[in-house]
Write an enzyme that holds these catalytic residues in place. Structure first.
Site, PDB file in Angstrom:
ATOM      1  N   GLU A 500      16.034  -6.363 -15.182  1.00 28.55           N
ATOM      2  CA  GLU A 500      17.417  -6.003 -15.491  1.00 28.55           C
ATOM      3  C   GLU A 500      18.079  -5.453 -14.224  1.00 28.55           C
ATOM      4  O   GLU A 500      17.553  -4.516 -13.621  1.00 28.55           O
ATOM      5  CB  GLU A 500      17.420  -4.954 -16.600  1.00 28.55           C
ATOM      6  CG  GLU A 500      16.811  -5.482 -17.884  1.00 28.55           C
ATOM      7  CD  GLU A 500      16.148  -4.387 -18.717  1.00 28.55           C
ATOM      8  OE1 GLU A 500      16.468  -3.204 -18.543  1.00 28.55           O
ATOM      9  OE2 GLU A 500      15.281  -4.735 -19.559  1.00 28.55           O
ATOM     10  N   GLU A 531      12.150  -6.030 -22.336  1.00 29.92           N
ATOM     11  CA  GLU A 531      10.986  -5.610 -21.555  1.00 29.92           C
ATOM     12  C   GLU A 531       9.706  -6.361 -21.917  1.00 29.92           C
ATOM     13  O   GLU A 531       8.915  -6.711 -21.037  1.00 29.92           O
ATOM     14  CB  GLU A 531      10.761  -4.093 -21.686  1.00 29.92           C
ATOM     15  CG  GLU A 531      11.769  -3.244 -20.918  1.00 29.92           C
ATOM     16  CD  GLU A 531      13.136  -3.145 -21.583  1.00 29.92           C
ATOM     17  OE1 GLU A 531      13.268  -3.601 -22.739  1.00 29.92           O
ATOM     18  OE2 GLU A 531      14.071  -2.604 -20.959  1.00 29.92           O
ATOM     19  N   GLN A 553      13.157  -1.369 -15.651  1.00 28.47           N
ATOM     20  CA  GLN A 553      14.167  -0.539 -14.990  1.00 28.47           C
ATOM     21  C   GLN A 553      13.764   0.927 -14.871  1.00 28.47           C
ATOM     22  O   GLN A 553      13.951   1.537 -13.833  1.00 28.47           O
ATOM     23  CB  GLN A 553      15.495  -0.684 -15.719  1.00 28.47           C
ATOM     24  CG  GLN A 553      16.655  -0.239 -14.891  1.00 28.47           C
ATOM     25  CD  GLN A 553      17.944  -0.868 -15.371  1.00 28.47           C
ATOM     26  OE1 GLN A 553      18.488  -0.461 -16.399  1.00 28.47           O
ATOM     27  NE2 GLN A 553      18.438  -1.853 -14.663  1.00 28.47           N
ATOM     28  N   ASP A 556      10.348   5.012 -18.614  1.00 28.72           N
ATOM     29  CA  ASP A 556      10.494   5.322 -20.044  1.00 28.72           C
ATOM     30  C   ASP A 556      10.575   4.040 -20.884  1.00 28.72           C
ATOM     31  O   ASP A 556      10.209   4.036 -22.044  1.00 28.72           O
ATOM     32  CB  ASP A 556      11.762   6.135 -20.287  1.00 28.72           C
ATOM     33  CG  ASP A 556      11.856   7.323 -19.356  1.00 28.72           C
ATOM     34  OD1 ASP A 556      11.707   8.447 -19.828  1.00 28.72           O
ATOM     35  OD2 ASP A 556      12.053   7.105 -18.140  1.00 28.72           O
ATOM     36  N   TYR A 557      11.085   2.961 -20.290  1.00 29.87           N
ATOM     37  CA  TYR A 557      11.300   1.730 -21.067  1.00 29.87           C
ATOM     38  C   TYR A 557      10.112   0.783 -21.010  1.00 29.87           C
ATOM     39  O   TYR A 557      10.132  -0.290 -21.615  1.00 29.87           O
ATOM     40  CB  TYR A 557      12.597   1.044 -20.614  1.00 29.87           C
ATOM     41  CG  TYR A 557      13.749   2.022 -20.672  1.00 29.87           C
ATOM     42  CD1 TYR A 557      13.904   2.842 -21.801  1.00 29.87           C
ATOM     43  CD2 TYR A 557      14.621   2.207 -19.614  1.00 29.87           C
ATOM     44  CE1 TYR A 557      14.902   3.795 -21.862  1.00 29.87           C
ATOM     45  CE2 TYR A 557      15.628   3.154 -19.672  1.00 29.87           C
ATOM     46  CZ  TYR A 557      15.766   3.948 -20.797  1.00 29.87           C
ATOM     47  OH  TYR A 557      16.742   4.898 -20.858  1.00 29.87           O
ATOM     48  N   HIS A 598      15.154   9.426 -18.974  1.00 29.74           N
ATOM     49  CA  HIS A 598      15.165   9.090 -17.552  1.00 29.74           C
ATOM     50  C   HIS A 598      14.337  10.093 -16.773  1.00 29.74           C
ATOM     51  O   HIS A 598      14.584  10.334 -15.598  1.00 29.74           O
ATOM     52  CB  HIS A 598      16.602   9.051 -17.005  1.00 29.74           C
ATOM     53  CG  HIS A 598      17.449   8.005 -17.660  1.00 29.74           C
ATOM     54  ND1 HIS A 598      18.096   8.217 -18.841  1.00 29.74           N
ATOM     55  CD2 HIS A 598      17.702   6.719 -17.321  1.00 29.74           C
ATOM     56  CE1 HIS A 598      18.742   7.111 -19.201  1.00 29.74           C
ATOM     57  NE2 HIS A 598      18.516   6.193 -18.295  1.00 29.74           N
TER      58      HIS A 598
END
Ligand SMILES: Cc1ncc(C[n+]2csc(CCOP(=O)(O)OP(=O)(O)O)c2C)c(N)n1
Ligand SMILES: [Mg+2]
Length: 808
Positions: A500, A531, A553, A556-557, A598
């Site tokens: 992304e 993801e 990105q 956390d993701y 984040h």
């Protein structure tokens, strides 16, 4: 049905007849394997069975279009496809069923997976890449439903890259102008998973040559399609995905699982278009069944109505194929019966051979152990002797032993040799010799190959230190990274990255700034927010010989892709005993920045779910670049977590960009000190360094160690060496209490034997249990800071010498 004109390959009548009868034989052979295989489980010879009965005809029809260079990413019903494409056969299927660990008998999974979990190798026995164009290929199967879908995107996407990047045209071992199709197979119920829709959307957006068959038998174990799929039909549900006049979208075909002729026709047409035009195609194959039920763990009579069971008999695809052959006059009943008998015999013989191959070595091990016991046993006639003879007797009685029986006997026997028996040392050493040899073999059979053990392992690559001029230029971390990537994209034509905001923007922190312009849109590419399939895209590309860096990105993701990382990539090398490698690099950025999503440092969650993938936690972007440099010279999958708050900090530019390498598993001592060791990584390093400066003010010399990689962890015992000197240790990070600090503590105190050097209680400094709150104060009261590390270190020193280090 698509409106594209059908062209069926021209065959003479005799050739056509021969092909049909051969297909009939394969269908019967496969069915007999399922029937006999099921019995093997029910009679206790095998542990669990899942088979492809009821799906035979469609798979034979699809396999006709499977060519050298193509890839399959399917699931546990695909045995007939594997037989028909020549990638497997009945003997291997039975070897899988028994769990045969011999890689020649069971090349797909070497006994590490249950039946119907297939794969082909993309590495030879020495770990070198093989020519993928001289064979048909299968990605290693998995049990979690739809888990095969994310990597299907990458398997198909590779063809697009090979067709459209002209620098790749020389890689003839990997592709011929991107003509290869990625075949995907999935059960109807499994299409309910998010992975299916995400993968299909990605395939449609990317317009890649994937051919997906949905084997629709109306059930996911006992749950019917009205619970699974909107409108109870996946092809209905996907109408919006369908190719339209703009040319984008997916071709959708429908077929019936028992209609041999119709199935041959649609697969021929659909896959031809897919191959030539790179249009994704989906085949919804309905009216399939499962004559033997879902698996050996239960019978389908419990949940299917009598009418359904009756229908399944009538629409058994093999019965229907037979009816069709008879009605079309291709063969008479007696000829078909002969083929059925032949198939049954072949299945029986394959079973017998597979069983003997499997059981004989285990019996030999047992006999060897028994011979030791018969020749050398405890001579004492007491209750212990009785225990020894009972153990020996019990082992002798087992006609079909498993290795566990042999081991239990040998290990227990050691307990019962009398302390004063004259034979004690002799018996003990004989049993221990047997055990030691058998443990080595067991390790190879069951525990090897979690990581690359071949010469191409990253652990064999030597460190190259960054070289600095006398007054190195100071630039921001993200520029160090960008300039280093520039070297790498120039050096490695197979290297590409996607994610992304990776392409046009050059990633959200500009670590790839300007590089899309320089290296082209296909090598540095944006993707949708997806993801799981970004990871899958990377796995598929890596399987096909490319060197992908998949960008997530924010750390956390990574959770969205964690299932794919954990179940597929992390287990890949292990579950194929090293036959398949996917050296995918996952690039992400984490640690504290701002707020709950984040500031992620969920390292324990990640390292404990992706053993099999290396995890690098660089403290700055020079170190991050050094990891990319070393990883690209090797053949291992790895996750690199860049420190989010370091992109803007200045770092000196090394003169050897693209060349310096940071070795994995080698911690770096950043400050030497004799009083206390502080072990940390990533963004916490800066905090630890500041704490050390403050501790120094109070006469405490802390030794600061950056572990650099959590997997592998300190291979040379640097940390225990420090602990031996200081006698005191703190493990510090931003994970939850009991998270990665507990992991590091276990490594140092238990594995490295650090326990014996402790003069003070070992401690951890971590964040709070909850996720970090927003803002500067949210961060301060959620995450550990300089004062926390300082106070913890000081309190340990105070406890050990309260006079020198008085209480505040
Ligand atoms: C993620 C996940 N959830 C549950 C299961 C247990 N399970 C195994 S097979 C299956 C049903 C799958 O049905 P379908 O996709 O229609 O394939 P079929 O077995 O009918 O061919 C389930 C629920 C699993 N393997 N993975
Ligand atoms: Mg089903």
């Amino acid at each position: 049905m698509s409106d594209v004109q059908v062209t069926v390959t021209e065959l003479t009548y005799a050739e056509f007849r021969k092909e049909v009868l051969e297909d009939y034989r394969i269908a019967n052979l496969s069915r007999q394997c399922s029937i006999i295989g099921r019995k093997e489980v029910l009679t206790g010879k095998a542990k669990f069975g899942i088979f492809g009965d009821g799906k035979e005809i469609a798979q034979i029809a699809m396999a006709k279009q499977f060519m050298n260079g193509d890839w399959r990413s399917g699931y546990y019903r695909d045995q007939t496809f594997m037989f028909a494409s020549g990638l497997s056969g009945p003997e291997e299927l039975f070897a899988q069923l028994y769990g045969d660990t011999d890689i020649t008998a069971n090349p797909s999974n070497a006994g590490r997976l249950m039946s119907c979990h297939f794969s082909t190798s993309n590495r030879d026995a020495g770990g070198s890449p093989v020519n993928l164009m001289k064979r048909k290929n299968s990605a290693a199967d998995l049990s979690p439903t739809a888990a095969q879908m994310p990597r299907l995107v990458g398997l198909g996407y590779a063809s697009k890259l090979f067709r459209n990047i002209k620098e790749l045209s020389g890689y003839k071992n990997f592709s011929e102008n991107g003509n290869e199709v990625a075949f995907g197979m999935i059960g109807d119920a499994s299409t309910s998973e998010g992975h299916f829709f995400e993968a299909l959307n990605a395939a449609g957006v990317l317009q890649i040559p994937v051919a997906i068959a949905v084997w629709d038998d109306g059930y996911g174990i006992s749950v019917t399609s009205d619970y699974q799929t909107i409108k109870s039909s996946i092809s209905e549900a996907l109408q919006g995905f369908r190719q339209d006049e703009t040319g984008s979208g997916i071709l959708i075909y429908r077929g019936k699982g028992w209609d041999y002729e119709g199935l041959c026709r649609i697969f021929e047409e659909g896959i031809r278009i897919c191959r030539e035009k790179h249009v994704p195609v989906l085949f919804h194959i309905e009216e399939m069944n499962q004559p033997l039920g879902h698996s050996t763990s239960g019978s389908h009579e419990r949940y299917k109505s009598d009418e359904r069971l009756e229908w399944e008999k009538k629409f058994d695809p093999i019965v229907k194929m037979k009816e069709w052959i008879l009605s079309s006059g291709l063969a008479a009943e007696d000829e078909l019966e002969k083929i059925e008998k032949l198939a049954e015999n072949q299945a029986r013989k394959a079973r017998e051979r597979a069983w003997n191959n499997y059981i004989e070595p285990v019996r030999r091990d047992k006999d060897e152990l028994l011979r030791i016991l018969e020749n050398k046993s405890c001579l004492c006639r007491n209750d212990k002797f009785d225990k020894i003879s009972a153990l020996t007797y019990n082992l002798k009685r087992i006609t079909d032993p498993v290795r566990k029986d042999n081991f239990i006997t040998a290990r227990k026997l050691l307990r019962y040799i009398c302390i004063d028996c004259p034979n004690r040392e002799d018996v003990k050493s004989s049993i221990n010799d047997w055990l030691s040899k058998s443990w080595d073999l067991a390790h190879d059979r069951y525990n090897s190959c979690l990581y690359n053990e071949s010469p191409s392992s990253v652990l064999n690559i030597k460190e190259v230190k960054p070289v600095y001029g006398e007054t190195p230029k100071m630039i921001s971390g993200r520029e160090v990274l960008r300039d280093n990537f520039d070297f790498l994209f120039d050096k490695y034509p197979l290297l590409l990255t996607f994610g992304e905001d990776t392409g046009k923007l050059g990633d959200v922190n500009q670590g790839l700034e300007g590089l899309q312009k320089k290296y082209g849109e296909l090598r540095i590419t944006d993707t949708g927010i997806r993801e799981a399939t970004i990871i899958g895209q990377g796995i598929g590309l890596a399987l096909r010989g490319l060197r992908p860096i998949a960008e997530i990105q924010y750390f956390d993701y990574l959770l969205y892709g964690l299932q794919t990382l954990s179940d597929d990539l992390a287990t890949l090398h292990y579950r194929t005993k090293g036959a398949q490698s996917a050296p995918l690099i996952i690039r992400t950025r984490g640690h504290r920045l701002e707020g709950m999503w984040h500031s992620g440092s969920p390292l324990s969650m990640v390292i404990n779910s992706i053993r099999g993938i290396y995890v690098c936690v660089p403290r700055d972007l020079t170190r991050a670049a050094g990891f990319y440099n070393i990883l690209l010279e090797a053949d291992d999958p790895a996750l690199v977590i860049e420190p989010l708050n370091a992109y803007r900090l200045k770092e000196p530019v090394p003169e050897n960009l693209g060349e310096f390498k940071v070795p994995l598993g080698v911690p770096e001592i950043l400050i030497e000190g004799n009083d206390i060791t502080i072990v940390t990584y990533g963004s916490c390093v800066r905090i630890a360094l500041e704490s050390a400066a403050q501790l120094k003010e109070f006469g405490i010399n802390a030794e600061i160690i950056d572990v650099q990689t959590l997997l592998p962890f300190d291979l040379q015992g640097v940390i225990v060496g420090s602990l031996r000197k200081t006698g005191r240790i703190i493990f510090f990070d931003e994970d939850v209490p009991g998270g990665a600090t507990a992991y590091m503590m276990q490594k140092v105190l238990e594995e490295q034997g650090g326990f014996e050097y402790l003069d003070s209680e070992p401690r951890t400094v971590t964040k709070k249990e909850h996720r970090p709150a927003y803002g500067t104060d949210g961060d301060y009261f959620s995450n550990p800071g300089v004062e926390d590390v300082f106070e913890m270190a000081y309190s340990i020193m105070n406890e050990s010498d309260p006079k020198k280090f008085h209480t505040f």
